[in-house]
Design a protein around this motif. Structure first.
Motif, PDB file in Angstrom:
ATOM      1  N   ALA A  43       0.842  -1.212   0.000  1.00 30.14           N
ATOM      2  CA  ALA A  43       0.000   0.000   0.000  1.00 30.14           C
ATOM      3  C   ALA A  43       0.869   1.251   0.000  1.00 30.14           C
ATOM      4  CB  ALA A  43      -0.938  -0.011   1.204  1.00 30.14           C
ATOM      5  N   ALA A  44       1.943   1.246   0.770  1.00 28.06           N
ATOM      6  CA  ALA A  44       2.838   2.405   0.844  1.00 28.06           C
ATOM      7  C   ALA A  44       3.552   2.649  -0.477  1.00 28.06           C
ATOM      8  CB  ALA A  44       3.856   2.219   1.965  1.00 28.06           C
ATOM      9  N   SER A  45       3.810   1.584  -1.239  1.00 30.16           N
ATOM     10  CA  SER A  45       4.456   1.767  -2.540  1.00 30.16           C
ATOM     11  C   SER A  45       3.517   2.443  -3.530  1.00 30.16           C
ATOM     12  CB  SER A  45       4.953   0.427  -3.092  1.00 30.16           C
ATOM     13  OG  SER A  45       3.872  -0.377  -3.517  1.00 30.16           O
ATOM     14  N   ILE A  46       2.219   2.310  -3.315  1.00 31.66           N
ATOM     15  CA  ILE A  46       1.223   2.960  -4.174  1.00 31.66           C
ATOM     16  C   ILE A  46       0.965   4.383  -3.696  1.00 31.66           C
ATOM     17  CG2 ILE A  46      -1.184   2.892  -4.955  1.00 31.66           C
ATOM     18  CD1 ILE A  46      -0.975  -0.223  -4.438  1.00 31.66           C
ATOM     19  N   ASP A  47       0.809   4.534  -2.381  1.00 29.85           N
ATOM     20  CA  ASP A  47       0.502   5.833  -1.786  1.00 29.85           C
ATOM     21  C   ASP A  47       1.303   6.013  -0.501  1.00 29.85           C
ATOM     22  OD1 ASP A  47      -0.557   8.201  -0.862  1.00 29.85           O
ATOM     23  OD2 ASP A  47      -2.537   7.367  -0.406  1.00 29.85           O
ATOM     24  N   PRO A  48       2.431   6.752  -0.570  1.00 26.02           N
ATOM     25  CA  PRO A  48       3.263   6.932   0.620  1.00 26.02           C
ATOM     26  C   PRO A  48       2.517   7.522   1.817  1.00 26.02           C
ATOM     27  CG  PRO A  48       4.436   7.663  -1.329  1.00 26.02           C
ATOM     28  CD  PRO A  48       3.016   7.381  -1.752  1.00 26.02           C
ATOM     29  N   ALA A  49       1.468   8.286   1.562  1.00 23.38           N
ATOM     30  CA  ALA A  49       0.705   8.868   2.667  1.00 23.38           C
ATOM     31  C   ALA A  49       0.012   7.796   3.504  1.00 23.38           C
ATOM     32  CB  ALA A  49      -0.319   9.866   2.137  1.00 23.38           C
ATOM     33  N   SER A  50      -0.134   6.609   2.954  1.00 24.09           N
ATOM     34  CA  SER A  50      -0.808   5.541   3.704  1.00 24.09           C
ATOM     35  C   SER A  50       0.073   4.963   4.806  1.00 24.09           C
ATOM     36  CB  SER A  50      -1.257   4.423   2.756  1.00 24.09           C
ATOM     37  OG  SER A  50      -0.162   3.670   2.292  1.00 24.09           O
ATOM     38  N   MET A  51       1.351   5.368   4.850  1.00 29.84           N
ATOM     39  CA  MET A  51       2.248   4.854   5.884  1.00 29.84           C
ATOM     40  C   MET A  51       1.798   5.264   7.280  1.00 29.84           C
ATOM     41  SD  MET A  51       6.027   5.078   4.196  1.00 29.84           S
ATOM     42  CE  MET A  51       5.797   6.628   3.332  1.00 29.84           C
ATOM     43  N   VAL A  52       1.210   6.438   7.409  1.00 30.74           N
ATOM     44  CA  VAL A  52       0.733   6.883   8.725  1.00 30.74           C
ATOM     45  C   VAL A  52      -0.416   5.992   9.184  1.00 30.74           C
ATOM     46  CG1 VAL A  52      -0.375   8.766   9.980  1.00 30.74           C
ATOM     47  CG2 VAL A  52       1.526   9.242   8.459  1.00 30.74           C
ATOM     48  N   ASP A  53      -1.313   5.643   8.266  1.00 27.43           N
ATOM     49  CA  ASP A  53      -2.410   4.747   8.628  1.00 27.43           C
ATOM     50  C   ASP A  53      -1.881   3.377   9.039  1.00 27.43           C
ATOM     51  OD1 ASP A  53      -4.309   6.726   8.075  1.00 27.43           O
ATOM     52  OD2 ASP A  53      -4.430   6.139   5.972  1.00 27.43           O
ATOM     53  N   ARG A  65       6.913  -2.354  14.880  1.00 28.88           N
ATOM     54  CA  ARG A  65       7.240  -1.767  13.576  1.00 28.88           C
ATOM     55  C   ARG A  65       6.475  -0.475  13.304  1.00 28.88           C
ATOM     56  NH1 ARG A  65       9.653  -4.938   9.399  1.00 28.88           N
ATOM     57  NH2 ARG A  65       9.476  -3.000   8.247  1.00 28.88           N
ATOM     58  N   ALA A  66       5.574  -0.081  14.194  1.00 21.58           N
ATOM     59  CA  ALA A  66       4.845   1.174  13.993  1.00 21.58           C
ATOM     60  C   ALA A  66       5.809   2.341  13.834  1.00 21.58           C
ATOM     61  CB  ALA A  66       3.885   1.428  15.152  1.00 21.58           C
ATOM     62  N   THR A  67       6.842   2.377  14.638  1.00 20.55           N
ATOM     63  CA  THR A  67       7.817   3.464  14.574  1.00 20.55           C
ATOM     64  C   THR A  67       8.495   3.514  13.212  1.00 20.55           C
ATOM     65  OG1 THR A  67       8.179   3.213  16.931  1.00 20.55           O
ATOM     66  CG2 THR A  67       9.831   4.450  15.726  1.00 20.55           C
ATOM     67  N   HIS A  68       8.759   2.359  12.628  1.00 21.86           N
ATOM     68  CA  HIS A  68       9.382   2.285  11.301  1.00 21.86           C
ATOM     69  C   HIS A  68       8.513   2.995  10.258  1.00 21.86           C
ATOM     70  CE1 HIS A  68      11.186   0.537   7.684  1.00 21.86           C
ATOM     71  NE2 HIS A  68       9.973   0.135   7.350  1.00 21.86           N
ATOM     72  N   TYR A  69       7.204   2.756  10.310  1.00 20.62           N
ATOM     73  CA  TYR A  69       6.301   3.381   9.340  1.00 20.62           C
ATOM     74  C   TYR A  69       6.168   4.885   9.588  1.00 20.62           C
ATOM     75  CZ  TYR A  69       5.133  -1.031   7.242  1.00 20.62           C
ATOM     76  OH  TYR A  69       5.218  -2.219   6.559  1.00 20.62           O
ATOM     77  N   TYR A  70       6.156   5.292  10.847  1.00 15.96           N
ATOM     78  CA  TYR A  70       6.146   6.726  11.134  1.00 15.96           C
ATOM     79  C   TYR A  70       7.424   7.370  10.592  1.00 15.96           C
ATOM     80  CZ  TYR A  70       2.027   6.758  14.203  1.00 15.96           C
ATOM     81  OH  TYR A  70       0.754   6.691  14.703  1.00 15.96           O
ATOM     82  N   ALA A  71       8.564   6.710  10.771  1.00 11.16           N
ATOM     83  CA  ALA A  71       9.837   7.254  10.276  1.00 11.16           C
ATOM     84  C   ALA A  71       9.819   7.380   8.756  1.00 11.16           C
ATOM     85  CB  ALA A  71      10.997   6.378  10.724  1.00 11.16           C
TER      86      ALA A  71
END
Length: 105
Positions: A43-53, A65-71
């Motif tokens: 999902a993040a490869s399609i829409d980087p903004a989805s990393m926060v979700d 791994r939540a911290t990894h996605y926030y980073a």
């Protein structure tokens, strides 16, 4: 799982991202966090903004791994991630640095 991924692949980008997140949430609930990470990454490869979700879902599930996605979202200069980081700094009583991140957001 492979059939679900095939269905997701056939959807337009916006629908694919939300479907991938729904699938990842189901995988988290089913106790398969490593599989969920694959779906969140797609999902993040399609829409980087989805990393926060993804980060929020992982955080709610207690996954480290939540911290990894926030980073990753911070690197993409996502305003939601910047606010999250500022909140984290505020909780750590680093008010000056937190203010800088709030201003960026």
């Amino acid at each position: 799982m492979s059939e679900a991924r095939q269905v997701c692949a056939a959807l337009p980008a916006e629908g694919r991202v939300s479907s991938l997140h729904a699938g990842a949430a189901w995988l988290l609930d089913a106790g398969r966090p490593e599989s969920a990470l694959i779906w969140f990454d797609e999902a993040a490869s399609i829409d980087p903004a989805s990393m926060v979700d993804a980060a929020r879902a992982l955080e709610d599930a207690g996954h480290e791994r939540a911290t990894h996605y926030y980073a990753r979202a911070l690197e993409a200069e996502d305003a939601q991630a910047q606010r999250w980081f500022a909140d984290t700094l505020t909780a750590a009583r680093s008010f000056g640095e937190a203010l800088t991140w709030y201003e960026k957001a």
